[in-house]
Design a protein around this motif. Structure first.
Motif: not given
Length: 96
Positions: A64-68, A70-74
């Motif tokens: 799964k991912y979330r936006k932080d 401009r970054s995408t964290i997996y």
């Protein structure tokens, strides 16, 4: 299980069969959440190569991912993936 379910389960396990994706899953399992840049640096790969593998893992619902900003964290999608990895590693180590 129906034939369709068997095929779906087979496709699920095929995702684990790629060494790069497996390294990526093991890394996320050990580190928790990570961005693409950190993953690429850790695995000594390009960000585009990591992104391609993450796309496969996302579509297979293993991460799964979330936006932080401009970054995408997996991260791993759930504890089932952690348990599958742990059992696979445990089994492999017993074979040695």
């Amino acid at each position: 299980m129906s034939e369709e379910e068997i095929v779906d389960l087979s496709d699920f396990f095929k995702v684990f069969g790629d060494p790069t994706r497996l390294r990526l899953l093991i890394l996320l399992d050990s580190r928790g959440e990570m961005g693409v840049g950190a993953i690429a640096e850790e695995l000594s790969m390009s960000q585009s190569a990591i992104s391609q593998q993450l796309k496969v893992l996302r579509s297979s619902r293993l991460v799964k991912y979330r936006k932080d900003g401009r970054s995408t964290i997996y991260r791993l999608s759930d504890d089932h993936i952690h348990r599958i990895l742990s059992l696979g590693i445990e089994h492999y180590e017993e074979l040695l």
